[in-house]
Design an enzyme around this catalytic site. Structure first.
Site, PDB file in Angstrom:
ATOM      1  N   HIS A 183       0.836  -1.204   0.000  1.00 44.49           N
ATOM      2  CA  HIS A 183       0.000   0.000   0.000  1.00 44.49           C
ATOM      3  C   HIS A 183       0.866   1.246   0.000  1.00 44.49           C
ATOM      4  O   HIS A 183       0.610   2.216  -0.693  1.00 44.49           O
ATOM      5  CB  HIS A 183      -0.850   0.054   1.282  1.00 44.49           C
ATOM      6  N   GLU A 410      -2.339 -12.723 -15.543  1.00 39.71           N
ATOM      7  CA  GLU A 410      -1.911 -12.537 -14.149  1.00 39.71           C
ATOM      8  C   GLU A 410      -1.562 -13.870 -13.510  1.00 39.71           C
ATOM      9  O   GLU A 410      -1.138 -13.913 -12.358  1.00 39.71           O
ATOM     10  CB  GLU A 410      -3.041 -11.896 -13.334  1.00 39.71           C
ATOM     11  N   ASP A 434      -0.078  -9.358  -9.705  1.00 41.03           N
ATOM     12  CA  ASP A 434      -0.567 -10.707  -9.434  1.00 41.03           C
ATOM     13  C   ASP A 434       0.332 -11.755 -10.091  1.00 41.03           C
ATOM     14  O   ASP A 434       0.543 -12.826  -9.527  1.00 41.03           O
ATOM     15  CB  ASP A 434      -2.018 -10.862  -9.911  1.00 41.03           C
ATOM     16  N   CYS A 481       0.199  -3.561 -17.204  1.00 44.58           N
ATOM     17  CA  CYS A 481      -0.532  -2.617 -16.364  1.00 44.58           C
ATOM     18  C   CYS A 481      -0.266  -2.813 -14.885  1.00 44.58           C
ATOM     19  O   CYS A 481      -0.909  -2.192 -14.054  1.00 44.58           O
ATOM     20  CB  CYS A 481      -2.029  -2.674 -16.645  1.00 44.58           C
TER      21      CYS A 481
HETATM   22  C1  PEP Z   1      -1.946  -6.586 -11.342  1.00 47.63           C
HETATM   23  O1  PEP Z   1      -2.265  -7.593 -10.708  1.00 47.63           O
HETATM   24  O2  PEP Z   1      -0.782  -6.363 -11.745  1.00 47.63           O
HETATM   25  C2  PEP Z   1      -2.944  -5.561 -11.676  1.00 47.63           C
HETATM   26  C3  PEP Z   1      -2.653  -4.569 -12.483  1.00 47.63           C
HETATM   27  O3  PEP Z   1      -4.146  -5.655 -11.071  1.00 47.63           O
HETATM   28  P1  PEP Z   1      -4.409  -5.323  -9.513  1.00 47.63           P
HETATM   29  O4  PEP Z   1      -3.162  -4.705  -8.954  1.00 47.63           O
HETATM   30  O5  PEP Z   1      -5.576  -4.426  -9.493  1.00 47.63           O
HETATM   31  O6  PEP Z   1      -4.696  -6.703  -8.979  1.00 47.63           O
HETATM   32 MG    MG Z   2      -4.347  -8.113 -10.485  1.00 47.26          MG
END
Ligand code: PEP
Ligand code: MG
Length: 555
Positions: A183, A410, A434, A481
């Site tokens: 976080h 992921e 993930d 992402c």
């Molecule tokens: C990820 O898992 O990298 C992602 C972009 O999704 P989140 O962080 O929302 O799980």
């Molecule tokens: Mg994710």
């Protein structure tokens, strides 16, 4: 002395340390040796000092903070509370114990009343900490306020502390714990703070020490030399100029375009993303809109939100992720299971498939918002593990009027079968947060395994390379992402592995844009090769840094 950790972004800061004290432990339950009158005096004085201090802070802060601080000051002066503290001291308790128990009783009362009052429980805990710190003559736990801009050093920050940090005061943040997706790291990135996390040695730093915090290298230099200070100051000036420079579309030095997109969780950040030159949106986390909702949002309510988002990016690509419920992002209306391992449970596309009407409503709202605006809407499903899930999602999305339907990669399963998945989906977007969690079998919510949560690990990079190769072979876009795209050097490595666009917190865009512009495609592929060949995450990062330095010297 050089302290190492994980840098967040590419910033540099110079300043003096102010430490965040750890919360005080529960005071011992022993009989006072000072006598009743002396303990009552100590308690009264500490309560009065804290009340006055809170009032003073409230006056200085103004606005909504003033009300909160004044309410806390009233708690410290509350005659019922003071009466309870005195009573406990009369029974033989120390002032510390009496204050602890008195405020704990107050807290229980508020929690019992429920609603708004129950939400004040954390404020009562804060008053308890302040009074006990005052009794002990130690700094108050929490974000310090030395009265000038400072480098904050903390074991870790609660989301509440992190969210209220004032970037005007906090020159840099150094945390002993936490990894790149903690976080603290995510909030630091959002606020554009210079940060180094996961640096346990930093906890030995003393208040007032002079340091350089270098997020690009993940280092904290204690008592820097004049030369080190001059170099850091020059880099700060360079970065300030960079932030002012006109924003160009993302591209490698040889002109290869690498669109730089924004990760958003609400429509609030739209203006900031546009100002920082986001060329579109690579990940809109729709679940963040509905974290508080008890019931599934209506098509109408969703359509309004999506229309606002799409209207901000006419002619640009906007990738919206359907609800990613479960594990770290629980949604009351989709999470019905009490699971022992939520990260491995009914989450993402699995939970939507189990509640198909929610998914149908969301896709319908998105298709309607698309029809009403000029953005290029792309919709993707989270946590896909199989070709069957890909087929299910893309077919349903198309049935409901979505023109471009893709999936997030992921899970290692999705990465390793990316060729088959991408022959069904229109695009893939790799969620490295993930993907690192599942590849390294390291829960992203657990500080104890944060060191394993590193997207530089060659195992994670190899999986990214699988997806990149599949995308190239099939002519399908492969975006990134996860937080990895916000690391300026790793961003180049990811492009070398076949990523065709990068999406990140808007505050990271300038650094990544500048880093991409330093390397050509062949360089990016070279950096990817050395990182892939390394033994572990640290070695991969070090090898890529050395190779990048060699590329710069050869120029
Ligand atoms: C990820 O898992 O990298 C992602 C972009 O999704 P989140 O962080 O929302 O799980
Ligand atoms: Mg994710």
């Amino acid at each position: 002395m050089l302290i190492r950790g994980t840098g967040i972004g590419g910033g540099v800061a110079v300043g003096t340390v102010a430490r965040m004290a750890d919360p005080l432990p529960e005071p011992e339950d022993r009989r006072s040796t000072l006598g009743v009158d002396a303990e009552i005096d100590r308690a009264n004085q500490a309560l009065a000092r804290v009340a006055a201090d809170l009032e003073e802070r409230g006056d200085a802060a103004g606005g909504p903070a003033k009300q909160i601080l004044e309410a806390q000051a009233l708690m410290a002066k509350d005659p019922t509370l003071v009466g309870q503290v005195v009573e406990r001291i009369g029974e033989g308790a120390t002032a510390e114990r009496a204050v602890f128990e008195g405020l704990a009783g107050y807290r229980e009362l508020l929690v019992g009343l429920g609603g708004y009052l129950a939400e004040r429980a954390a404020d009562v805990d804060d008053v308890s900490q302040r009074v006990r710190a005052s009794l002990a003559g130690v700094p108050t736990p929490g974000v310090p306020d030395p009265g000038h801009p400072f480098v904050l050093v903390a074991r870790d920050l609660s989301p509440a502390d992190a969210a209220t940090l004032d970037p005007e005061q906090v020159l840099a943040l150094v945390a002993g714990e936490g990894g790149p997706t903690s976080h603290t790291a995510i909030i630091a990135r959002e606020k554009g703070l210079v940060a180094v996390v996961g640096a346990p040695e930093a906890l030995t730093l003393q208040d007032g020490a002079d340091v350089i915090v270098d997020a690009a290298h993940g280092t904290v230099t204690l008592e820097p030399t004049a030369d080190e200070l001059a170099a850091a100051t020059a880099r700060i000036a360079e970065r300030a100029a960079l932030a002012e420079a006109p924003v160009q579309p993302g591209a490698l030095a040889d002109g290869t375009p690498v669109p730089l997109l924004a990760n958003l969780g609400s429509t609030d950040g739209l203006d900031d993303a546009l100002r920082r030159g986001a060329e579109g949106v690579g990940l809109f986390r729709t679940e963040f809109l509905f974290l508080e909702a008890d019931e599934a949002p209506s098509v109408q309510a969703q359509q309004e939100q999506y229309t606002r988002l799409l209207a901000a990016f006419p002619g640009r690509n906007v990738v919206v992720r359907v609800l990613d419920a479960g594990a770290d992002k629980p949604l009351a209306f989709l999470d019905t299971q009490d699971e022992p391992n939520p990260a491995l449970g009914l989450r993402g596309i699995r939970s939507l498939r189990a509640s198909e009407q929610v998914l149908r409503d969301q896709l319908t709202a998105l298709a309607r918002a698309d029809a009403a605006t000029d953005a290029v809407l792309e919709v993707m499903a989270p946590m896909v593990a199989t070709v069957d899930e890909t087929r299910y999602f893309t077919a349903l999305a198309r049935e409901l009027g979505i023109r471009t339907a893709g999936v997030m990669v992921e899970t290692p399963a999705a990465a390793l079968t990316a060729d088959r998945i991408l022959s069904v989906a229109d695009f893939a977007s790799i969620g490295t947060n993930d993907l690192a969690q599942y590849t390294m079998a390291a829960d992203r919510l657990l500080g104890s395994v944060a060191h394993l949560q590193d997207p530089w690990h060659p195992a994670v990079l190899r999986l990214v390379g699988e997806v990149g190769a599949a995308g190239a072979a099939l002519g399908k876009p492969v975006g990134i992402c996860g937080e990895a795209a916000a690391d300026p050097l790793l961003a180049v490595v990811l492009v070398g592995l076949g990523a065709t666009s990068l999406s990140m917190s808007p505050s990271a865009l300038a650094d990544v844009r500048a880093s991409l512009a330093e390397f050509g495609r062949a360089d990016a592929e070279r950096l990817a090769r050395v990182a892939l060949a390394a033994e572990g995450a640290d070695e991969a990062r070090a090898a890529a840094e050395a190779e990048a330095a060699a590329i710069h010297t050869a120029e």
